[in-house]
Design a protein around this motif. Sequence first.
Motif, short mmCIF file in Angstrom:
data_model
loop_
_atom_site.label_atom_id
_atom_site.label_comp_id
_atom_site.label_asym_id
_atom_site.label_seq_id
_atom_site.Cartn_x
_atom_site.Cartn_y
_atom_site.Cartn_z
N LYS A 50 0.83 -1.21 0.00
CA LYS A 50 0.00 0.00 0.00
C LYS A 50 0.86 1.25 0.00
O LYS A 50 2.04 1.21 0.35
N GLU A 51 0.26 2.37 -0.37
CA GLU A 51 0.97 3.64 -0.36
C GLU A 51 1.10 4.16 1.07
O GLU A 51 0.33 3.80 1.96
N ARG A 52 2.09 5.02 1.24
CA ARG A 52 2.27 5.65 2.54
C ARG A 52 1.08 6.58 2.80
O ARG A 52 0.71 7.40 1.96
N GLU A 53 0.53 6.47 4.00
CA GLU A 53 -0.71 7.17 4.35
C GLU A 53 -0.47 8.14 5.50
O GLU A 53 0.12 7.75 6.52
N GLY A 54 -0.95 9.38 5.36
CA GLY A 54 -0.87 10.33 6.45
C GLY A 54 -1.86 9.97 7.54
O GLY A 54 -3.04 9.80 7.26
N VAL A 55 -1.39 9.87 8.78
CA VAL A 55 -2.22 9.47 9.91
C VAL A 55 -2.60 10.68 10.76
O VAL A 55 -3.76 10.84 11.13
N SER A 56 -1.61 11.52 11.07
CA SER A 56 -1.87 12.65 11.94
C SER A 56 -0.75 13.66 11.79
O SER A 56 0.34 13.34 11.31
N SER A 112 3.70 24.51 17.42
CA SER A 112 3.33 24.93 18.77
C SER A 112 2.53 23.87 19.51
O SER A 112 2.43 23.91 20.74
N GLY A 113 1.94 22.96 18.77
CA GLY A 113 1.07 21.95 19.37
C GLY A 113 -0.38 22.37 19.46
O GLY A 113 -1.22 21.58 19.89
N ARG A 114 -0.68 23.59 19.04
CA ARG A 114 -2.05 24.09 19.20
C ARG A 114 -3.00 23.55 18.13
O ARG A 114 -4.22 23.57 18.31
N SER A 115 -2.46 23.08 17.00
CA SER A 115 -3.30 22.57 15.93
C SER A 115 -2.92 21.13 15.61
O SER A 115 -1.73 20.80 15.58
N THR A 116 -3.95 20.31 15.38
CA THR A 116 -3.73 18.91 15.04
C THR A 116 -4.68 18.49 13.92
O THR A 116 -5.74 19.09 13.73
N ASN A 117 -4.29 17.45 13.21
CA ASN A 117 -5.14 16.86 12.17
C ASN A 117 -5.07 15.34 12.30
O ASN A 117 -4.03 14.80 12.71
N TYR A 118 -6.15 14.70 11.88
CA TYR A 118 -6.19 13.24 11.91
C TYR A 118 -6.86 12.71 10.64
O TYR A 118 -7.81 13.32 10.12
N ALA A 119 -6.39 11.57 10.18
CA ALA A 119 -7.10 10.86 9.11
C ALA A 119 -8.42 10.34 9.68
O ALA A 119 -8.52 10.01 10.88
N ASP A 120 -9.42 10.25 8.82
CA ASP A 120 -10.73 9.78 9.28
C ASP A 120 -10.64 8.39 9.90
O ASP A 120 -11.38 8.08 10.84
N SER A 121 -9.74 7.58 9.38
CA SER A 121 -9.64 6.19 9.84
C SER A 121 -9.14 6.06 11.28
O SER A 121 -9.31 5.01 11.89
N VAL A 122 -8.54 7.12 11.83
CA VAL A 122 -8.00 7.03 13.19
C VAL A 122 -8.62 8.04 14.15
O VAL A 122 -8.32 8.04 15.34
N LYS A 123 -9.49 8.89 13.65
CA LYS A 123 -10.10 9.93 14.47
C LYS A 123 -10.84 9.29 15.64
O LYS A 123 -11.59 8.33 15.47
N GLY A 124 -10.63 9.84 16.83
CA GLY A 124 -11.27 9.31 18.02
C GLY A 124 -10.52 8.17 18.67
O GLY A 124 -10.85 7.77 19.80
N ARG A 125 -9.51 7.62 17.98
CA ARG A 125 -8.73 6.51 18.54
C ARG A 125 -7.28 6.89 18.78
O ARG A 125 -6.65 6.40 19.71
N PHE A 126 -6.72 7.75 17.94
CA PHE A 126 -5.32 8.17 18.04
C PHE A 126 -5.26 9.62 18.53
O PHE A 126 -6.11 10.44 18.19
N THR A 127 -4.21 9.92 19.30
CA THR A 127 -3.99 11.27 19.79
C THR A 127 -2.52 11.64 19.60
O THR A 127 -1.64 10.92 20.08
N ILE A 128 -2.30 12.75 18.92
CA ILE A 128 -0.93 13.24 18.73
C ILE A 128 -0.66 14.35 19.73
O ILE A 128 -1.55 15.15 20.06
#
Length: 125
Positions: free
Chosen positions: A43-49, A54-70
């Motif tokens: 599979k291709e490399r996938e962005g997870v988070s 600063s740590g004030r902004s975060t993003n998550y892939a839909d597949s990990v939202k609610g389960r992973f925390t950066i």
Amino acid sequence: QLQLVESGGGLVQPGGSLRLSCAASGFTLSYYAIGWFRQAPGKEREGVSCISNSGRSTNYADSVKGRFTISRDNAKNTVYLQMDSLKPEDTAVYYCAADISYGSRWKSPYEYDYWGQGTQVTVSS
């Protein structure tokens, strides 16, 4: 020498947790946004988070939202990925990467300047 080193991978049962760490050496991590990516065999490399410098902004892939925390601790030059409720489909090599800028293209591997060597995460019973 500029280096990112991931750690914390391993074998875990479905529903379990792991915390990955990404430690920087040779540069100041607080200047960079940090992304976590994963790549499963074939599979291709996938962005997870991603987290801003600063740590004030975060993003998550839909597949990990609610389960992973950066999160990040700039005093320790380290970024973390807490992974809970792990599923077999989370199995992959996980990489962290540093980007001098933070923005909407965080999922693109081409945006990142430095990469770690990866750590294997296997979710299996």
